[in-house]
Design an enzyme around this catalytic site. Structure first.
Site, short mmCIF file in Angstrom:
data_model
loop_
_atom_site.label_atom_id
_atom_site.label_comp_id
_atom_site.label_asym_id
_atom_site.label_seq_id
_atom_site.Cartn_x
_atom_site.Cartn_y
_atom_site.Cartn_z
N CYS A 128 0.82 -1.22 0.00
CA CYS A 128 0.00 0.00 0.00
C CYS A 128 0.85 1.27 0.00
O CYS A 128 0.31 2.36 -0.19
CB CYS A 128 -0.93 0.01 1.21
SG CYS A 128 -2.10 -1.36 1.25
N CYS A 153 -13.26 -11.97 8.13
CA CYS A 153 -14.28 -12.97 8.42
C CYS A 153 -14.92 -13.46 7.12
O CYS A 153 -15.54 -12.67 6.40
CB CYS A 153 -15.36 -12.38 9.34
SG CYS A 153 -16.68 -13.55 9.75
#
Length: 331
Positions: A128, A153
């Site tokens: 990034c 998740c």
């Protein structure tokens, strides 16, 4: 290039399979409870209306929190943590690791960064091209750095972090309430079908299976919700529970723990009336609470980056850093 792009597209499609599984189970449970149980099995009108009313309240809250957990984008570091063009060019031209570390140290002096890598260097994300804010980590699935990342998740197909951790906790809570209500209200009819007091038919299969599914999810949710409640009380993320954050003074598992009340406020906000509603009550920047440290090892923040300083008080005593705005954090 085309092959890797195709693989990424396939991965994105398959990543929605767990969400589709949960959605299918919930839609089936809605049909089984509303129609097979309440409409076709329960004969008492008052009991039927009461069950339907409570069920729909639980169903709406569950669906609302699940939607927010899925579609709330993870908050990412704001532009202040990105390397400028000149700094990036200087960093990439330098081949010596020690010199690269020093460049990052010089850049981080103007930023509220207090955690370090295990080697003691400034945490930097090569993908990034940003200096990692405290408690942020790079998610290889989302392909971005996430503020206060807890975990990725698969059941919500999203990173759980600063922007949606409250929604994720409420999703677990209302899921458990949903399962508890179904189990408690179906139990009597489950026994009646099991012993043969009610006639055989399609409703029997749906009611029996509904009881088993609700109990199965309830047991798993109890352990998962209990674990995350413990994390909230300790002000830790799942990643920090496995690997203690490293400060300038060394590793400290309780480095962000400021007491139960303030720990809860960092997740749910200051307005307690909104704690149980899946609406945004906390805004980036991440409120970093730093425990008091000896004065000779104190790393003072840049002037103006901590809020409400008390005159005559050491600035390290539980101040809140505010490096950027909510709008900037999502850019």
């Amino acid at each position: 290039m085309a092959l890797s792009r195709g693989l990424r597209c396939c991965a994105r499609v398959f990543s929605w399979i767990p969400v589709l599984i949960i959605t299918s189970v919930v839609l089936w449970s809605y049909y089984a409870y509303v129609f097979e149980l309440c409409v076709f099995t329960i004969s008492n009108t008052l009991e039927k209306v009461a069950y339907l009313l409570v069920f729909h309240v639980c169903f709406v809250m569950f669906s609302w929190t699940y939607w927010k957990a899925i579609f709330t984008p993870p908050a990412t570091p704001c532009k202040k943590f990105q390397l400028s063009y000149s700094d990036k060019d200087r960093y990439e031209r330098e081949e010596r690791p020690d010199a690269q570390k020093q460049i990052l140290v010089d850049i981080a002096k103007s930023l509220p960064i207090f955690t370090r890598a295990t080697s003691g260097a400034i945490r930097f994300c090569d993908r990034c091209q940003v200096l990692k804010p405290d408690r942020s980590h790079h998610c290889s699935v989302c392909e971005t750095c996430v503020l206060k990342m807890d975990h990725h998740c698969p059941w919500v197909n999203n990173c759980v972090g600063f922007s949606n951790y409250k929604f994720f906790l409420l999703f677990l809570s209302y899921s458990m309430v949903y399962c508890v209500f179904i189990s408690a209200s179906v139990f009597r009819f489950f026994i009646n079908f099991w012993v043969g007091d009610l006639p055989n038919g399609p409703a029997k299969f749906h009611v029996l299976f509904l009881m088993f599914v609700a109990l199965m999810f309830l047991v798993s949710l109890m352990f998962l919700l209990g674990y995350h409640c413990w994390l909230v009380v300790q002000n830790r993320s799942t990643l920090e529970a496995f690997s203690a954050p490293v400060f300038t003074t060394g590793p400290d598992r309780n480095g962000f723990n400021v007491g139960i009340r303030r720990n809860l406020q960092q997740v749910f906000g200051d307005n307690k009336r909104l704690w149980f509603l899946p609406i945004c009550t906390r805004y980036p920047p991440v409120g970093l609470y730093f425990n008091p440290v000896p004065r000779d090892t104190l790393l003072y923040p840049p002037e103006g980056l901590y809020s409400n300083p008390v005159p005559g008080e050491i600035p390290s005593c539980r101040f809140t850093l505010q490096p950027c705005s909510w709008r900037d954090a999502l850019l």
